[in-house]
Design a protein around this motif. Structure first.
Motif, short mmCIF file in Angstrom:
data_model
loop_
_atom_site.label_atom_id
_atom_site.label_comp_id
_atom_site.label_asym_id
_atom_site.label_seq_id
_atom_site.Cartn_x
_atom_site.Cartn_y
_atom_site.Cartn_z
N ARG A 38 2.38 21.11 31.58
CA ARG A 38 1.11 21.77 31.89
C ARG A 38 0.16 21.51 30.72
NH1 ARG A 38 4.39 22.40 35.54
NH2 ARG A 38 4.47 24.17 36.97
N GLY A 56 -9.54 26.39 33.97
CA GLY A 56 -9.21 26.85 35.31
C GLY A 56 -10.17 26.32 36.36
N GLN A 78 -5.80 28.94 39.12
CA GLN A 78 -5.22 29.08 37.79
C GLN A 78 -6.12 29.89 36.86
OE1 GLN A 78 -3.84 25.43 36.06
NE2 GLN A 78 -3.38 24.56 38.05
N SER A 85 1.51 31.57 34.11
CA SER A 85 0.67 30.78 35.02
C SER A 85 1.39 30.52 36.35
CB SER A 85 0.29 29.46 34.36
OG SER A 85 -0.48 28.68 35.20
N ILE A 107 0.33 31.93 40.18
CA ILE A 107 0.12 31.07 41.35
C ILE A 107 1.08 31.46 42.47
CG2 ILE A 107 0.38 28.69 42.18
CD1 ILE A 107 -0.80 27.83 39.47
#
Length: 177
Positions: free
Chosen positions: A36, A62, A75, A113, A117
């Motif tokens: 990520r 984001g 995000q 994160s 989601i």
């Protein structure tokens, strides 16, 4: 002046985060899941610049990453929360610059994160509680978390040393006085 130029270059690298997301080297993937890059960029920035700058950087990242993704989850809340949290940690303690701490923060960042989601997908996109038991979530979450936890102790200290050394220099001066 030189520090300002380096900080501008690092800010420019934020524009390349989406490119890194798409073009991760194949040797960095675990079963098709890459690191990520947004969290790997945000962690040193927020630790060095503080919670407000970290939150705005999380908002920017984001928005850019959500612009590339057409799914219903976002995000933005997780990245803003991580920017605030990591920024507060950077203001309070100097132990955050240890490599183990950076790896642990990166692991937690991917976990937060990914959970964000997943919960958004369950409650807002699918609206089906049976979606809880999908294996793709666990696979994506743990593969990304492991990669970030392994990469962050190598990459983040280099970023902080080359681009963002202001706080570390102050810390070193305080120790010697």
């Amino acid at each position: 002046m030189r520090k300002l130029k380096k900080k501008i270059v690092y800010q420019f690298l934020a524009f390349l985060v989406p490119l890194f997301t798409f073009l991760s080297p194949p040797w960095l993937l675990i079963s098709g899941i890459g690191p990520r890059w947004a969290q790997l960029w945000l962690l040193p920035w927020a630790l060095e610049e503080g919670p407000v700058s970290g939150a705005f950087a999380g908002l920017y990242l984001g928005l850019v990453l959500d612009g590339m993704n057409l799914a219903g989850s976002t995000q933005i809340p997780a990245l803003i929360l991580l920017g605030l949290w990591w920024g507060r940690l950077g203001r309070k303690e100097n132990y955050v610059y240890k490599k183990f701490s950076l790896g642990f923060f990166a692991w937690l960042g991917v976990f937060v994160s990914g959970l964000s989601i997943w919960l958004q997908t369950i409650f807002f996109v699918q609206k089906n509680l049976f979606f809880i038991f999908n294996a793709w979530f666990l696979h994506n979450l743990f593969a990304g978390a492991i990669l970030n936890a392994l990469i962050a102790p190598l990459l983040c200290p280099l970023i902080m040393k080359y681009f963002l050394r202001e706080k570390q220099e102050r810390y070193a001066r305080n120790i010697h006085h």
